[in-house]
Design a protein around this motif. Structure first.
Motif, PDB file in Angstrom:
ATOM      1  N   THR A  18     -20.330-107.797  49.920  1.00  0.00           N
ATOM      2  CA  THR A  18     -19.813-106.575  50.560  1.00  0.00           C
ATOM      3  C   THR A  18     -19.026-105.714  49.579  1.00  0.00           C
ATOM      4  OG1 THR A  18     -18.947-105.818  52.680  1.00  0.00           O
ATOM      5  CG2 THR A  18     -17.509-107.255  51.420  1.00  0.00           C
ATOM      6  N   GLU A  19     -18.402-106.358  48.567  1.00  0.00           N
ATOM      7  CA  GLU A  19     -17.633-105.580  47.596  1.00  0.00           C
ATOM      8  C   GLU A  19     -18.535-104.683  46.755  1.00  0.00           C
ATOM      9  OE1 GLU A  19     -14.401-106.105  43.950  1.00  0.00           O
ATOM     10  OE2 GLU A  19     -15.605-107.827  44.557  1.00  0.00           O
ATOM     11  N   TYR A  47     -11.536-100.032  49.177  1.00  0.00           N
ATOM     12  CA  TYR A  47     -11.708-101.484  49.154  1.00  0.00           C
ATOM     13  C   TYR A  47     -10.864-102.096  48.030  1.00  0.00           C
ATOM     14  CZ  TYR A  47     -13.985-106.031  49.507  1.00  0.00           C
ATOM     15  OH  TYR A  47     -14.221-107.371  49.680  1.00  0.00           O
ATOM     16  N   ASN A  82     -16.623-105.865  58.475  1.00  0.00           N
ATOM     17  CA  ASN A  82     -18.022-105.530  58.210  1.00  0.00           C
ATOM     18  C   ASN A  82     -18.761-105.076  59.465  1.00  0.00           C
ATOM     19  OD1 ASN A  82     -18.915-106.093  55.261  1.00  0.00           O
ATOM     20  ND2 ASN A  82     -17.538-107.789  55.745  1.00  0.00           N
ATOM     21  N   SER A  85     -17.782-101.522  59.907  1.00  0.00           N
ATOM     22  CA  SER A  85     -18.539-100.674  58.973  1.00  0.00           C
ATOM     23  C   SER A  85     -19.960-100.457  59.473  1.00  0.00           C
ATOM     24  CB  SER A  85     -18.576-101.326  57.580  1.00  0.00           C
ATOM     25  OG  SER A  85     -17.294-101.389  57.009  1.00  0.00           O
ATOM     26  N   ARG A  98     -13.911-100.902  55.865  1.00  0.00           N
ATOM     27  CA  ARG A  98     -13.901-101.382  54.474  1.00  0.00           C
ATOM     28  C   ARG A  98     -12.521-101.938  54.100  1.00  0.00           C
ATOM     29  NH1 ARG A  98     -17.716-102.834  51.400  1.00  0.00           N
ATOM     30  NH2 ARG A  98     -16.868-101.882  49.515  1.00  0.00           N
ATOM     31  N   SER A 102     -11.474-105.746  53.128  1.00  0.00           N
ATOM     32  CA  SER A 102     -10.876-105.990  51.814  1.00  0.00           C
ATOM     33  C   SER A 102      -9.591-106.808  51.909  1.00  0.00           C
ATOM     34  CB  SER A 102     -10.577-104.661  51.110  1.00  0.00           C
ATOM     35  OG  SER A 102      -9.464-104.001  51.696  1.00  0.00           O
ATOM     36  N   HIS A 105     -10.131-110.356  50.999  1.00  0.00           N
ATOM     37  CA  HIS A 105     -10.674-110.672  49.677  1.00  0.00           C
ATOM     38  C   HIS A 105      -9.696-111.457  48.795  1.00  0.00           C
ATOM     39  CE1 HIS A 105     -13.376-109.311  46.169  1.00  0.00           C
ATOM     40  NE2 HIS A 105     -12.418-110.052  45.634  1.00  0.00           N
TER      41      HIS A 105
END
Length: 402
Positions: A18-19, A47, A82, A85, A98, A102, A105
């Motif tokens: 996804t990044e 992000y 996600n 999104s 997003r 993030s 992460h």
């Protein structure tokens, strides 16, 4: 290696996908929402900022619960972000999605590194961390190209929906395979923050920013460099990035293997070789075959630094490693942002599309200097005990070691 590492690697695969997949889908997203390409670029910037600020924030919140439960919460955030999104009716809501994704992460990789290291014997810790990060590197070889292809063929929303499903698989794997690890007794936020008073922790993070920044100074501008300088067709950039990803996978595994044997020598070799290869890229970028080989080497050498740098932070922040580990993941992203900005400056100054390679070489060389400085400080700190040990009484030696 325990199966729990597979669950962590699956989560890392989804996060890595996804990044980076958004970079190949910006034109489709921009057209769908009726915004410009620069505006859609905020989906990348947002992000990266979310990773930098979310890593310490989510890790601090996670000090109240067990590490397994926090990993599950983070994967839940990843899934929600996600999905948001994928269904966003307006650009602003996708940007929110997003940022939400993030937030998972940095803390996921930070806490995951600690968990991975605790799952194995002391002499296999860097290898375990590398195994988790393999999910991130494989994402660049498989997830990102496939996600881009799906997004361009049947719609970018489908790509983010699939990534959300990957998050569900990762969440289920963590729930099933990762053992319960209670929050360590006596470890509070002030203990976690105390790690940042350690010069060695700060030096390791600075090495992360500069060393990995060297990679992204070149790779951020790989498309114009390869099409305008090397003479590749536009469609060739995808497989060149796959070569970069394959290099990442190999370098990550080698870095993890040798960091467990000789951590600092592994950093000297990888950072020194990275600086040389990036400098040579200004020349090899003019030849198709040589540029392709160089791109793979940059991926390999760049990611060979990841397990030793992450383990270095864990070692130096012993006793309260979770926050430092997560902040170091943010440092990787800070390096990416800094290097991309500096690379853009030299291109804008009219120095050509290969100029960012020199920026990368200087950054990697600076990281190497810090590695030598860190080792020298460590030796100096250990010298008094060595002197005492050579000619002092047992009681004096014990006092020094204490």
């Amino acid at each position: 290696m325990p199966l729990a590492l597979l669950a962590l690697a699956i989560g890392a695969f989804g996060i890595g996908t996804t990044e980076f997949v958004i970079m190949g889908l910006l034109p489709e997203v921009a057209a769908d929402f009726g915004v410009s390409i620069p505006t859609s670029g905020f989906l990348v910037t947002g992000y990266a900022l979310g990773v930098m600020f979310g890593a310490p924030l989510m890790t601090v919140l996670g000090t109240k619960v067990s590490r397994k439960r926090m990993l599950m919460v983070l994967m839940g955030l990843f899934i929600v972000g996600n999905l948001l999104s994928a269904i966003a009716p307006v650009f602003g809501l996708m940007l929110v999605g997003r940022v939400v994704a993030s937030l998972a992460h940095g803390a996921f990789f930070g806490i995951g590194s600690v968990v991975a290291a605790e799952l194995v014997a002391p002499d296999k810790k860097a290898g375990a961390i590398a195994m988790m990060f393999t999910g991130l590197t494989v994402a660049n070889v498989v997830g990102v190209p496939l996600g881009t292809l799906v997004g361009q063929s049947v719609g970018w929303r489908v790509t983010f929906a699939i990534v959300a499903v990957l998050g569900v698989v990762g969440l289920a794997g963590i729930a099933k395979l990762v053992p319960e690890m209670p929050k360590p007794e006596g470890v509070h936020l002030r203990h976690e923050l105390a790690a940042f008073k350690n010069v060695q922790v700060l030096l390791a993070m600075a090495m992360t920013v500069l060393g990995f920044g060297g990679v992204f100074a070149a790779i951020t501008y790989i498309a114009p460099m390869m099409t305008h300088v090397a003479g590749f067709a536009d469609g060739s950039v995808t497989w060149l990035l796959v070569l970069f990803g394959l290099g990442m996978v190999g370098g990550n595994l080698v870095g993890g293997r040798f960091a467990d044997r000789a951590l600092m020598p592994m950093l000297y070799v990888s950072l020194g070789a990275l600086a040389v290869v990036l400098a040579l890229f200004t020349l090899t970028a003019h030849d198709k075959i040589l540029s392709a080989v160089t791109i793979a080497l940059i991926g390999a050498l760049g990611f060979a630094t990841v397990p030793p740098l992450q383990k270095r932070v864990l070692d130096q922040a012993h006793g309260a490693p979770t926050l430092a580990s997560a902040v170091n993941i943010g440092a990787f992203n800070l390096g990416n942002a800094l290097a991309a900005w500096l690379g853009g400056l030299v291109i804008a100054a009219g120095l050509g599309y290969t100029a960012p390679n020199w920026v990368g070489a200087v950054l990697a060389a600076a990281a190497l200097v810090l590695a030598f400085l860190s080792a020298a400080l460590e030796r100096r700190e250990s010298t008094p005990s060595a002197v005492v040990a050579s000619g002092a009484s047992t009681e004096q030696r014990a006092a020094v070691h204490h």
